[in-house]
Every structure is written in C-alpha cells, then in structure tokens.
Scaffold this motif. Structure first.
Motif, short mmCIF file in Angstrom:
data_model
loop_
_atom_site.label_atom_id
_atom_site.label_comp_id
_atom_site.label_asym_id
_atom_site.label_seq_id
_atom_site.Cartn_x
_atom_site.Cartn_y
_atom_site.Cartn_z
N GLU A 112 -5.59 -0.19 6.27
CA GLU A 112 -6.03 -0.31 4.88
C GLU A 112 -5.22 -1.38 4.15
O GLU A 112 -5.77 -2.15 3.34
CB GLU A 112 -5.89 1.03 4.16
CG GLU A 112 -6.87 2.09 4.63
CD GLU A 112 -6.55 3.45 4.05
OE1 GLU A 112 -5.76 3.52 3.07
OE2 GLU A 112 -7.10 4.45 4.55
N ALA A 113 -3.93 -1.44 4.41
CA ALA A 113 -3.08 -2.44 3.75
C ALA A 113 -3.52 -3.86 4.12
O ALA A 113 -3.57 -4.74 3.25
CB ALA A 113 -1.62 -2.21 4.14
N ARG A 131 0.87 -1.17 0.00
CA ARG A 131 0.00 0.00 0.00
C ARG A 131 0.91 1.23 0.00
O ARG A 131 1.58 1.52 1.00
CB ARG A 131 -0.91 -0.03 1.23
CG ARG A 131 -2.07 0.98 1.22
CD ARG A 131 -1.63 2.32 1.76
NE ARG A 131 -2.74 3.18 2.13
CZ ARG A 131 -2.61 4.48 2.36
NH1 ARG A 131 -1.43 5.08 2.25
NH2 ARG A 131 -3.67 5.20 2.71
#
Length: 367
Positions: free
Chosen positions: A81-82, A38
């Motif tokens: 998020e990753a 990410r």
C-alpha cells in the motif's frame, strides 16, 4: 550506471512504513527523490507487538510461530500500500523504478546464535507492485559471524562526503534502538548499536499514558531524570563493549522504573538514551567533533537537549538542519543498499558489523 531505487523501512519503533526514492550507482548519490509514509493503524501496531512477543521462541529463520505469520501478512500488505500510494502521489509508474529495497520488520535479532529475522513476503510484494524487490539484507552478514547491524553506515558515509567540515563525524540514528556511524575521512568507518533509542520510552508511554510516544519530548521535559537509575542501567555489560555490537529491540525490556510518574519516567528513559549514545565516545578512536541525529529521536527536543549536554563541547544537530531527511534517511539507505547489493558491493565491513571481511548481501525477488 545510475539506477532509480525505492527504499522501504519499517523500524523497531513500530510506527509505520517509510518510502524514499534515490538515484545512485551504489557509491555516490546522484539525487534524492520524494519520500512518503504509511502509518500503521493501532490494530496493526498491537498485532506487531504480539508478534514480537511470540518471536522470542523462533529457532529457525523460516519459522513463523503464533501471531508472527499474521503479522507478516500485515507487514507485506502495508508495504504494498505504501508503494502504491507513493507511485500515485508522484505520478510514477512501476517501470520508472529499477529496484525496491525491502528491509521488512525485524522481530528477532540474535546474532550470537547467527539468527536475525525480518518478516515480510518479498515475493508477494514484488508481484503486488510489479517491481523487482531486494530483501534479506542482514542474513549473509550474520551467517558469516557478523552482527548483521547496523547496515546504514555505508549510506551515512556517502552522505557525509558532501559535507565540508572537520571530522570525526558521528551520525546517530535514534529509532527503536540507537546506532552510530563514526566517519573520519574516507578510510575510517566504524559503527555499532549504542543502546536503547525510542523503544523503552515508547513502551513506557503506551503503558502509562496510552500515547504511542512522547510528542516532541513534552512529557519528559516536565520530569526529572533518575540519575542513579541511569547509572545502574549503564553498568550493564553491553555498554562497556567496544564496537561493533548490536541489539534486539527488547534487550533492555526487563529494566523497570518502579513507581515513577509519567513525566519522571519519560525524563529518565530519554536521558538514558542520550547517556547511552554519549557512552560510546570513549570507545571510539577520537571523540566526534560533531553529532548528526536522524530517526524519530531527532524530533524529540528534550532528547536533543540532553544529548547536547552529554557530549559538549561537540555540536549536535538534526539531519534536517543539513538538508538531509531525518525521517526518510533509513528508507533512502535501503534503496542505496539495494543498488549496492545488485552490483555485489559490500553492505557491511569488519569495523561496522564485525564480519570477517567486507560482505555484500540481499536476495532479489522478481514480479
């Protein structure tokens, strides 16, 4: 017992978050799973750079002055998020993962003051991803007088056990800072930071061209290194110190190239990184017979060429050439270290960080 871990790494090059899955008992590697990435946005990288500047004033590990607190929120959200993207892409559920190894983002590393600061809210991350999170890997080592870095050597040793080649082997990670693991059989494990990795080069490229880094070493390839400048830089006391030793990302930030063109400046800083790595060889028990390079520097063809010239006749190859992952290896390592921490196994040793005795580490935050 074999556990499934997700390792996370956000390195000193400030490029983004690496995610990698590994199955291990903390001693041997049963399987390497998929990996993901990410990237940080330009705005996030800019905030992290501001946070690094503000972090210089930190006196206590808990302090978050200036933009450091904002950066901590960004780092935590980016890691969440990753993980979410990784799980979705690989059709995995949180319950498929036993532990997350969360290194966080180093903003200050001053082991001589028994101080190392990695930002990132592990408790918030654990709640966001619904998986236990192991974090704070370096603090125990530093508290007991160790350098707190590098921590990846125990993982490099586990990888090297699969190679059938004569030693000594040197595994070099070229991230923002460069570090080396020296392996000679099962009994000799030595490690240290060797000097700048990509940090000086990346900062120079950002300042002079607006580019985040020198893609494949193309700019450096067109320039001429200033060997006199490199010799002067290598005269700094750090390079004569024996292992173990470690660095902060900005320890060489005061070095200035003057009016060098982008090509000559990039060539000089790339050659400086290669020369600093090679400079460690005389300080080791024996010169390495082979050098295996991972991290972002492994993709810089000019840096690889310069390193080959500096350490000849030893071989130099990228981790990818061995079927390892040059990009994911540090993330894999923190998955491996998370399992070792869960089992109370050492993460560091007197010969890798200078800690007085083998030291475990890490703290678990639960969802």
């Amino acid at each position: 017992m074999i556990l499934t871990a997700l390792g996370l790494m956000s390195g000193t090059s400030l490029d983004g978050v690496d995610v990698a899955m590994i199955e291990t008992d903390g001693r041997q590697i049963k399987a390497l799973g998929p990996s993901g990435y990410r990237a940080y946005t330009a705005a996030e990288r800019s905030l992290l750079r501001e946070a690094l500047a503000d972090a210089v004033q930190i006196e206590r590990r808990e302090a978050r002055p200036g933009r450091v607190r904002d950066a901590e929120h960004v780092v935590t959200a980016a890691h969440a998020e990753a993980i979410a993207a990784f799980l979705a892409q690989n059709r995995l559920m949180p319950e498929d993962i036993d532990i997350v190894g969360f290194h966080g983002q180093t903003v200050l590393h001053r082991p001589e003051r028994r101080l190392t600061v990695q930002i990132g809210d592990a408790a918030a991350l654990a709640k966001a991803v619904h998986i236990p999170v192991m974090h704070d890997f370096r603090a125990a080592d530093v508290d007991f007088g160790g350098q707190g870095a590098p921590l990846v050597p125990v993982y490099h040793r586990a990888l090297a056990q699969s190679l059938s080649r004569p030693g000594p082997i040197a595994v070099v990670n070229i991230g923002g800072v460069s570090n080396i693991t020296y392996i000679d059989g099962d009994d000799v494990l030595i490690a240290c930071d060797t000097g700048p990795g990509n940090a000086l080069l990346d900062d120079f490229m950002h300042r002079t061209t607006g580019q985040a880094f020198d893609q494949d070493g193309r700019v450096a390839e067109q320039g001429t290194p200033d060997e006199a400048w490199i010799a002067g830089a290598l005269a700094l006391p750090f390079f004569a110190l024996p292992p173990p030793k470690s660095l902060d990302r900005n320890d060489f930030a005061a070095l200035r190239l003057g009016d060098a063109s982008p090509a000559d400046g990039a060539a000089t800083l790339t050659a400086f990184t290669a020369a600093a790595i090679a400079r460690i060889a005389p300080l080791l028990p024996k010169p390495p017979a082979s050098w295996i390079v991972c991290g972002g520097g492994a993709r810089n063809h000019t840096m690889m060429r310069m390193l080959r010239q500096r350490v000849a006749p030893a071989s130099v190859e990228s981790a990818d050439a061995l079927g390892w992952s040059a990009d994911a290896i540090e993330a894999q390592a923190f998955g491996f270290l998370a399992v070792r921490g869960m089992k109370g196994l050492p993460l560091s040793y007197p010969t890798t960080t200078g800690v007085p005795f083998p030291m475990t580490g890490g703290v678990i935050a639960r969802p």
